[in-house]
Design an enzyme around this catalytic site. Structure first.
Site, PDB file in Angstrom:
ATOM      1  N   TYR A 148      -6.052  -4.998 -67.481  1.00 32.79           N
ATOM      2  CA  TYR A 148      -6.736  -3.743 -67.799  1.00 32.79           C
ATOM      3  C   TYR A 148      -6.442  -3.284 -69.221  1.00 32.79           C
ATOM      4  O   TYR A 148      -7.191  -2.548 -69.831  1.00 32.79           O
ATOM      5  CB  TYR A 148      -6.326  -2.637 -66.830  1.00 32.79           C
ATOM      6  CG  TYR A 148      -7.137  -2.628 -65.566  1.00 32.79           C
ATOM      7  CD1 TYR A 148      -8.531  -2.762 -65.616  1.00 32.79           C
ATOM      8  CD2 TYR A 148      -6.543  -2.498 -64.326  1.00 32.79           C
ATOM      9  CE1 TYR A 148      -9.281  -2.774 -64.466  1.00 32.79           C
ATOM     10  CE2 TYR A 148      -7.291  -2.509 -63.165  1.00 32.79           C
ATOM     11  CZ  TYR A 148      -8.663  -2.646 -63.241  1.00 32.79           C
ATOM     12  OH  TYR A 148      -9.411  -2.651 -62.102  1.00 32.79           O
ATOM     13  N   GLY A 197      -5.455 -14.133 -59.748  1.00 25.02           N
ATOM     14  CA  GLY A 197      -4.812 -12.821 -59.765  1.00 25.02           C
ATOM     15  C   GLY A 197      -3.335 -12.905 -59.439  1.00 25.02           C
ATOM     16  O   GLY A 197      -2.824 -13.977 -59.083  1.00 25.02           O
ATOM     17  N   CYS A 209      -7.361 -20.612 -58.477  1.00 28.15           N
ATOM     18  CA  CYS A 209      -5.936 -20.262 -58.493  1.00 28.15           C
ATOM     19  C   CYS A 209      -5.579 -19.394 -57.289  1.00 28.15           C
ATOM     20  O   CYS A 209      -5.529 -19.910 -56.185  1.00 28.15           O
ATOM     21  CB  CYS A 209      -5.550 -19.640 -59.837  1.00 28.15           C
ATOM     22  SG  CYS A 209      -3.827 -19.973 -60.228  1.00 28.15           S
ATOM     23  N   MET A 230      -7.851 -20.059 -54.503  1.00 30.72           N
ATOM     24  CA  MET A 230      -7.569 -21.281 -53.736  1.00 30.72           C
ATOM     25  C   MET A 230      -6.415 -21.030 -52.761  1.00 30.72           C
ATOM     26  O   MET A 230      -6.450 -21.422 -51.594  1.00 30.72           O
ATOM     27  CB  MET A 230      -7.218 -22.411 -54.713  1.00 30.72           C
ATOM     28  CG  MET A 230      -6.709 -23.685 -54.090  1.00 30.72           C
ATOM     29  SD  MET A 230      -4.894 -23.686 -54.042  1.00 30.72           S
ATOM     30  CE  MET A 230      -4.570 -25.408 -53.770  1.00 30.72           C
ATOM     31  N   HIS A 262      -7.353 -23.553 -63.665  1.00 35.50           N
ATOM     32  CA  HIS A 262      -8.374 -22.638 -64.184  1.00 35.50           C
ATOM     33  C   HIS A 262      -9.489 -23.408 -64.894  1.00 35.50           C
ATOM     34  O   HIS A 262      -9.449 -23.557 -66.124  1.00 35.50           O
ATOM     35  CB  HIS A 262      -7.730 -21.648 -65.167  1.00 35.50           C
ATOM     36  CG  HIS A 262      -6.836 -20.666 -64.507  1.00 35.50           C
ATOM     37  ND1 HIS A 262      -7.288 -19.455 -64.036  1.00 35.50           N
ATOM     38  CD2 HIS A 262      -5.527 -20.715 -64.216  1.00 35.50           C
ATOM     39  CE1 HIS A 262      -6.281 -18.794 -63.485  1.00 35.50           C
ATOM     40  NE2 HIS A 262      -5.201 -19.541 -63.585  1.00 35.50           N
ATOM     41  N   GLU A 272     -12.404 -22.501 -65.605  1.00 33.14           N
ATOM     42  CA  GLU A 272     -13.205 -21.651 -66.496  1.00 33.14           C
ATOM     43  C   GLU A 272     -12.759 -21.752 -67.948  1.00 33.14           C
ATOM     44  O   GLU A 272     -13.550 -21.505 -68.860  1.00 33.14           O
ATOM     45  CB  GLU A 272     -13.149 -20.182 -66.020  1.00 33.14           C
ATOM     46  CG  GLU A 272     -11.819 -19.451 -66.218  1.00 33.14           C
ATOM     47  CD  GLU A 272     -10.798 -19.665 -65.098  1.00 33.14           C
ATOM     48  OE1 GLU A 272     -10.952 -20.637 -64.329  1.00 33.14           O
ATOM     49  OE2 GLU A 272      -9.832 -18.872 -65.015  1.00 33.14           O
TER      50      GLU A 272
HETATM   51  N1  GLN Z   1      -0.334 -15.317 -58.324  1.00 30.69           N
HETATM   52  C1  GLN Z   1      -0.586 -16.712 -58.115  1.00 30.69           C
HETATM   53  C2  GLN Z   1       0.545 -17.570 -58.659  1.00 30.69           C
HETATM   54  O1  GLN Z   1       1.293 -17.139 -59.483  1.00 30.69           O
HETATM   55  C3  GLN Z   1      -1.916 -17.138 -58.699  1.00 30.69           C
HETATM   56  C4  GLN Z   1      -1.967 -17.064 -60.174  1.00 30.69           C
HETATM   57  C5  GLN Z   1      -3.363 -17.109 -60.721  1.00 30.69           C
HETATM   58  O2  GLN Z   1      -4.331 -16.838 -60.018  1.00 30.69           O
HETATM   59  N2  GLN Z   1      -3.497 -17.425 -62.006  1.00 30.69           N
HETATM   60  O3  GLN Z   1       0.679 -18.696 -58.269  1.00 30.69           O
END
Ligand code: GLN
Length: 538
Positions: free
Chosen positions: A56, A357, A384, A387, A509, A511
């Site tokens: 944010y 996240g 991530c 998944m 990732h 993307e």
């Molecule tokens: N929080 C999760 C982890 O640390 C996923 C991280 C993410 O989505 N980049 O493994």
């Protein structure tokens, strides 16, 4: 001495004018003329890198192949130029001070008082020249974050002043990006804020060579003349940057305004070739003339600030164009989803992407969304954390286990997602996750393998938790297959469901590697699956 030419991009009047897009567009035009170009971003904040910033605050954290956590503008550089950037492409005040203070503790300045000028500015200059001195580039574009006049950006502007002086006008130039606001009541575009901003820059010792003026309306000749006169720039170096429908129009708009020609003329570089933008134009043509349309949902925690998922949003744009289709994205807050609301929220969509996240907030909503798309055979793409939630969902509702990720519930009976061994001992934050590019071996016959068309791929990572291999056999027997695995560590990278039209979760990732000229295969196939879903239900 390096032979690279240095171009600096500063900003004035307000932030968020799109310095990154202007820098990337200029880079694109120079690259399209056959020059080798790189772009770097210098950020005036004190954090060593943006890895510890809340999305944010600063939008997404972009991860490079070498595992640097960087500013999201590096994503634009990679997407526009189709090049890789690295740690050297993103420097913050924090990193500069950290380097100087470390040297001081090692006695490198023994006897001297360590000061902003020359020690901090010398360290900034060393970093400005680092990429140029590799001999790999004709042009190094350096974007200075923040706005001119900020206390924090002063040492950077001072370093730019020194570089411009040291190298001379043929080897270094300054582009200043400003805003020309339109006053509705007066029905006029106003140049005064730009005049003040240039004065501010002059007070710091820097005369801009080129002005790039963000404006809602075309910049009439008399305003260009006024800006040239008051700001000491040539008339043909007042460049209009009119609001564009898409950021991918900006290179074409800058070409029309001859930004690249002005830069080459001022730096005394000859270029007979016109920029070769054929592939770029093909992409724009597809983007602007879609033959079909599809709507997908993006389920995440930070959906009120789309910059938090910048690379995902852009990868979807690339994949849409590749499929000659417009992809509408519905941003869905994971905290709004529960077993009662899920049908109303997701019904009518043609695919769901569950975003990356951190932290437990919104995770149960993500799991609920995944249950819905799995049961309703809606295309699913989990990235991530997305998944990891898919693995938890499958363990709970198909295997019937009381399961979770230890990120969500540290005391769960069945930690199907657990913290990686090497992460357990780490207490420091910043640069301590599993970061950067790792190999992944794909199983033949899987959807992921078909999408990539390769056995071994490299993708970028940023996480602490992983698929717990103790549950691998059980999960596979129940139908969730690990179709991508890291060959050295055995860490699961990709999971898929066999009896589902398109259900893929990736620990990495993807993307971050999607560019205009190389849309990412998984995004391309996900959009294709969404289009198929739409056709199958209509
Ligand atoms: N929080 C999760 C982890 O640390 C996923 C991280 C993410 O989505 N980049 O493994």
């Amino acid at each position: 001495m390096s032979t690279a030419k240095y171009i600096f991009v500063t900003g004035g009047v307000t932030s968020s004018l799109g310095k990154g897009i202007i820098a990337a567009s200029l880079g694109k035009l120079l690259q399209a003329r056959g020059f080798k170009v790189t772009i770097q971003k210098f950020d005036p904040y004190i954090n060593i890198d943006p890895g510890t910033l809340n999305p944010y605050e600063h939008g997404e954290c972009y991860v490079t192949s070498d595992g640097a956590e960087t500013d999201l503008d590096l994503g634009h550089y990679e997407r526009f130029l189709n090049i890789e950037t690295s740690q050297a492409n993103n420097i913050t005040t924090g990193r500069i001070y950290n380097n100087v203070i470390t040297k001081e503790r090692h006695g490198e300045y023994l006897g001297k008082t360590v000061q902003v000028v020359p020690h901090i500015t010398d360290e900034i200059k060393r970093n400005i020249f680092l990429l140029g001195e590799s001999g790999e580039f004709d042009f190094v574009i350096t974007e200075i974050g923040g706005s001119v006049g900020d206390i924090e950006s002063l040492p950077f502007i001072e370093a730019v002043r020194q570089v411009r002086w040291d190298l001379g006008a043929n080897n270094a130039l300054v582009i200043h990006l400003t805003l020309i606001p339109y006053l509705k009541a007066a029905k006029e575009l106003k140049t005064k804020p730009t005049q003040h901003s240039v004065k501010e820059l002059l007070a710091e010792g820097v005369q801009p060579d080129i002005l790039v003026c963000r404006t809602e309306l075309p910049l009439p000749m008399e305003l260009r003349k006024k800006l040239a006169l008051f700001c000491n720039v040539h008339l043909n170096s007042v460049i209009e940057a009119i609001d564009a429908d898409t950021i991918y129009d900006v290179p074409m708009l800058m070409k029309k305004e001859k930004l690249d020609e002005r830069v080459l003329a001022k730096l005394k570089v000859h270029s007979k070739a016109e920029p070769d933008l054929d592939q770029w134009k093909t992409f724009l043509g597809k983007l602007k003339n879609p033959m079909d349309e599809v709507t997908i949902g993006l389920v995440g925690k930070y959906v009120s600030l789309p910059d938090a998922y910048k690379s995902i949003a852009e990868a979807i744009v690339h994949a849409g164009a590749e499929n000659d289709s417009k992809v509408n994205v519905q941003w869905i807050s994971s905290e709004d989803i529960n077993s009662e609301s899920v049908d109303a929220i997701l019904r009518g969509l043609n695919g769901v992407l569950v975003a990356p996240g951190f932290g437990e907030r919104g995770m149960e909503g993500k799991i609920e969304a995944i249950r819905y798309v799995r049961e309703n055979k809606m295309p699913f793409f989990g990235i991530c954390l997305g998944m990891q939630c898919a693995v938890v969902e499958y363990a709970r509702h198909v295997l019937g286990l009381e399961a979770s990720s230890t990120e969500l519930n540290a005391k769960t009976k069945n930690p199907v997602i657990d913290m990686m061994e090497e992460q357990k001992k780490i207490t420091m934050k910043g640069g301590t996750m599993r970061l950067g590019s790792y190999d992944c071996k794909l199983k033949k016959g899987s959807k992921a393998h078909a999408a990539y068309g390769e056995n071994l791929i490299q993708e970028r990572h940023r996480h602490r938790y992983e698929f717990n291999n103790k549950y691998l056999e059980q999960m596979e027997a129940a139908g969730m297959k690990a179709v991508g695995v890291n060959p050295e560590s055995g860490l699961v990278e990709v999971v898929e469901l066999k009896d589902h039209p398109w259900f893929i979760g990736v620990q990495y990732h993807p993307e971050l590697r999607s560019t205009v000229l190389n849309p990412h295969p998984l995004f391309v196939k996900f959009v294709d699956a969404a289009l198929n879903h739409k056709r199958s239900i209509s």
